[in-house]
Design an enzyme around this catalytic site. Structure first.
Site, mmCIF file in Angstrom:
data_model
loop_
_atom_site.group_PDB
_atom_site.id
_atom_site.type_symbol
_atom_site.label_atom_id
_atom_site.label_comp_id
_atom_site.label_asym_id
_atom_site.label_seq_id
_atom_site.Cartn_x
_atom_site.Cartn_y
_atom_site.Cartn_z
ATOM 1 N N LYS A 19 0.839 -1.209 0.000
ATOM 2 C CA LYS A 19 0.000 0.000 0.000
ATOM 3 C C LYS A 19 0.871 1.256 0.000
ATOM 4 O O LYS A 19 0.646 2.174 -0.792
ATOM 5 C CB LYS A 19 -0.922 -0.040 1.232
ATOM 6 C CG LYS A 19 -1.845 1.143 1.365
ATOM 7 C CD LYS A 19 -3.057 0.793 2.195
ATOM 8 C CE LYS A 19 -2.822 0.914 3.692
ATOM 9 N NZ LYS A 19 -2.674 2.313 4.140
ATOM 10 N N SER A 20 1.860 1.297 0.869
ATOM 11 C CA SER A 20 2.733 2.488 0.947
ATOM 12 C C SER A 20 3.405 2.764 -0.391
ATOM 13 O O SER A 20 3.475 3.915 -0.839
ATOM 14 C CB SER A 20 3.851 2.267 1.973
ATOM 15 O OG SER A 20 3.375 2.378 3.268
ATOM 16 N N ARG A 24 2.869 5.901 -3.256
ATOM 17 C CA ARG A 24 4.021 6.711 -3.693
ATOM 18 C C ARG A 24 4.216 6.626 -5.204
ATOM 19 O O ARG A 24 4.546 7.607 -5.857
ATOM 20 C CB ARG A 24 5.283 6.258 -2.950
ATOM 21 C CG ARG A 24 5.295 6.737 -1.483
ATOM 22 C CD ARG A 24 6.218 5.875 -0.643
ATOM 23 N NE ARG A 24 6.433 6.395 0.695
ATOM 24 C CZ ARG A 24 5.575 6.269 1.727
ATOM 25 N NH1 ARG A 24 4.438 5.643 1.562
ATOM 26 N NH2 ARG A 24 5.877 6.761 2.915
ATOM 27 N N GLY A 91 -4.787 7.953 5.112
ATOM 28 C CA GLY A 91 -3.929 8.899 5.827
ATOM 29 C C GLY A 91 -2.661 9.210 5.052
ATOM 30 O O GLY A 91 -2.150 10.342 5.084
ATOM 31 N N SER A 164 7.776 9.961 11.655
ATOM 32 C CA SER A 164 6.667 9.661 10.752
ATOM 33 C C SER A 164 7.136 9.698 9.306
ATOM 34 O O SER A 164 7.592 10.729 8.805
ATOM 35 C CB SER A 164 5.545 10.682 10.952
ATOM 36 O OG SER A 164 4.677 10.664 9.828
ATOM 37 N N GLN A 166 5.249 9.558 6.833
ATOM 38 C CA GLN A 166 4.324 10.386 6.057
ATOM 39 C C GLN A 166 4.767 11.846 6.069
ATOM 40 O O GLN A 166 4.786 12.507 5.032
ATOM 41 C CB GLN A 166 2.902 10.247 6.609
ATOM 42 C CG GLN A 166 2.332 8.848 6.404
ATOM 43 C CD GLN A 166 0.933 8.686 6.962
ATOM 44 O OE1 GLN A 166 0.417 9.572 7.634
ATOM 45 N NE2 GLN A 166 0.323 7.539 6.704
ATOM 46 N N ASP A 316 2.518 -0.432 12.133
ATOM 47 C CA ASP A 316 1.185 -0.932 11.787
ATOM 48 C C ASP A 316 0.955 -2.366 12.275
ATOM 49 O O ASP A 316 -0.169 -2.866 12.222
ATOM 50 C CB ASP A 316 0.969 -0.847 10.270
ATOM 51 C CG ASP A 316 0.928 0.604 9.796
ATOM 52 O OD1 ASP A 316 0.540 1.478 10.588
ATOM 53 O OD2 ASP A 316 1.303 0.863 8.636
ATOM 54 N N ARG A 347 -5.482 3.024 18.220
ATOM 55 C CA ARG A 347 -5.164 1.590 18.230
ATOM 56 C C ARG A 347 -4.637 1.118 19.580
ATOM 57 O O ARG A 347 -4.410 -0.087 19.745
ATOM 58 C CB ARG A 347 -4.173 1.246 17.107
ATOM 59 C CG ARG A 347 -4.848 1.205 15.753
ATOM 60 C CD ARG A 347 -3.985 0.575 14.695
ATOM 61 N NE ARG A 347 -4.657 0.667 13.398
ATOM 62 C CZ ARG A 347 -4.042 0.868 12.243
ATOM 63 N NH1 ARG A 347 -2.719 0.985 12.210
ATOM 64 N NH2 ARG A 347 -4.726 0.929 11.120
HETATM 65 C C1 S3P Z 1 2.880 5.131 6.276
HETATM 66 C C2 S3P Z 1 3.496 5.568 7.419
HETATM 67 C C3 S3P Z 1 3.009 5.266 8.771
HETATM 68 C C4 S3P Z 1 2.032 4.098 8.758
HETATM 69 C C5 S3P Z 1 1.007 4.224 7.674
HETATM 70 C C6 S3P Z 1 1.680 4.282 6.311
HETATM 71 C C7 S3P Z 1 3.429 5.531 4.981
HETATM 72 O O1 S3P Z 1 2.360 6.415 9.283
HETATM 73 O O2 S3P Z 1 1.393 3.970 9.997
HETATM 74 O O3 S3P Z 1 0.120 3.134 7.696
HETATM 75 O O4 S3P Z 1 3.042 4.957 3.947
HETATM 76 O O5 S3P Z 1 4.271 6.432 4.966
HETATM 77 P P1 S3P Z 1 3.192 7.593 10.016
HETATM 78 O O6 S3P Z 1 4.173 8.115 9.066
HETATM 79 O O7 S3P Z 1 2.167 8.640 10.385
HETATM 80 O O8 S3P Z 1 3.795 6.950 11.220
#
Ligand code: S3P
Length: 429
Positions: A19-20, A24, A91, A164, A166, A316, A347
């Protein structure tokens, strides 16, 4: 949906696409000037939101099964959409996309999503983007809807307040259009897919310890991205295989980038059996996303302690550490994981209340939880609270329990792993 105790699990399953990395690839594809071919794009609710978002911004998206081709607009040419961009439950889209939008001089964008998204903080990306020169507004200064008005961006030296990926990625994307070299320092290492993909796209980016330095770029040249299996989705199958006595599973094509395999190292430390060719920890930045098959077998588990530096590498999967802890000898403790309260649901309380209802001896702390293994789980009912990972944890708990588990809201799994129930059933038959 009910999950009855399983006698043993066996067979082979292919992890769904990451997914990540899919998020991207779609975003960088939209930012690129030449078409980008994505092999094995994840077709799940979250990553479909990303394809729709980049289309709304002017990218052309062609879907042919697992292959997605994106004809992007280039770094600075995103179109201003007529309506708000709907990020759904994603998110990662909510936090990464504004990094690109911040560079669209004079154009305005609104991002909004479902009720869970409306409770996810965005001040963490608003602060650096404002410092770089974009105008950013959020509800109560902190929550979506989020408004971004692009500007002429300055390069900054940014120190992340939380580990993070993200937020790090958001700043890295904005940095591509800034007026020089941007540095981003993270308090602890987190997943580095963005860095690897930018390097592959020809961007000048380097790492020194926890500090990244990225130069602005004229264009991204990506050509193609091949998405490995998602270790966070595979983790549910790993947990099931380790927990259900007599099990022996093969999980094929799992991404084993070391910034994603914290959970597998924790499982090994707990004496669960996971064989595979995991990437070694590296400081040097590489383009490559390594892949391996995982061989999983049941093991008699021992408790472990997870401390802050390990948290972002397994973020996660921490609900699954709690689940394993219910079956382990001794007390399993997770610390430094307050970020868990800000995920699709809280969570910490979700896991603690959910597992306790199934018979666990578990308590919440401010920054994690402590669980004392008491011979496994009885079973009962767990409410996923709309959170895909909570739903899948409940299903695995059912297989390993003595009386079975009913999961309320199992359909949430479609956010990251639409074929989850079928895959699990295939291993149990
Ligand atoms: C992710 C980063 C994580 C993770 C999320 C996916 C990403 O979040 O929990 O499911 O794809 O960069 P954070 O960067 O807020 O920790």
């Amino acid at each position: 949906m009910r999950f009855e105790p399983a006698r043993s699990l066996s067979g082979e399953v292919r992890a769904p696409a990451d997914k990540s990395i899919s998020h991207r690839a779609a975003l960088l594809g939209a930012m690129a000037s030449e078409p980008v071919r994505i092999e094995r794009y994840l077709h799940a609710a979250d990553t479909t939101s990303t394809l729709q978002a980049v289309q709304a911004l002017g990218a052309l998206v062609e879907v042919r099964g697992d292959r997605v081709v994106i004809r992007g607009t280039g770094l600075r040419e995103a179109r201003e959409p007529e309506r708000a961009i709907d990020v759904g439950n994603a998110g990662t889209l909510l936090r990464l996309l504004p990094g690109w939008l911040a560079a669209q001089e004079g154009r305005s964008f609104t991002l909004d999503g479902d009720s869970s998204i409306r409770a996810r903080p965005v001040d963490r990306i608003a602060a650096p983007l404002r410092e770089m020169g974009a105008e950013v507004q959020a509800r109560e200064g902190r929550f979506p809807p989020l408004q971004v008005r692009g500007g002429r961006l300055r390069a900054i030296d940014y120190e992340l307040g939380v580990a993070s990926a993200q937020v790090k990625s958001c700043v890295l994307l904005a940095a591509l259009a800034a007026d020089g070299a941007t540095t981003v320092t993270e308090p602890a290492r987190s997943r580095d897919h963005t860095e690897r993909m930018l390097l592959k796209a020809g961007v000048t980016i380097a790492r020194e310890g926890r500090r990244l330095r990225v130069l602005n770029a004229d264009e991204l040249l990506l050509d193609s991205v091949s998405v490995p299996g998602d270790p966070s989705s595979a983790a549910f199958m790993v947990a099931a295989g380790v927990l259900v006595p007599g099990s022996r599973l093969l999980i094929a094509d799992v991404g084993v980038n070391w910034t994603r395999t914290g959970f597998l190292r924790i499982v090994r430390r707990m004496q669960g059996i996971v064989l595979g060719d995991l990437e070694e920890e590296t400081e040097e930045l590489v383009e490559h996303e390594p892949v391996s098959d995982l061989d999983v077998a049941h093991g008699a588990l021992e408790a472990t302690v997870v401390e802050a530096p390990e948290v972002p590498l397994a973020i996660d999967e921490l609900p699954l550490v709690a689940l394993l802890g219910c079956f382990a000898e001794g007390e399993t403790v997770v610390r430094g994981a307050q970020e868990l309260r800000l995920k699709e649901t809280d969570r910490i309380s979700g896991v603690v209340e959910g597992l306790r209802a199934l018979g666990a001896d578990i308590e919440a702390t401010a920054d994690g939880f402590a669980v004392r293994g008491n011979g496994g789980l009885r079973g009962g009912t767990i409410d996923a609270r709309g959170d895909h990972r909570m739903a899948m944890m409940g299903a695995v708990a059912g297989l390993a329990s003595s009386e079975g588990v009913e999961v309320l809201g199992m359909d949430a799994a479609a956010v990251s792993y639409p074929g989850f129930v079928e895959d699990l059933a295939g291993l149990a038959s």
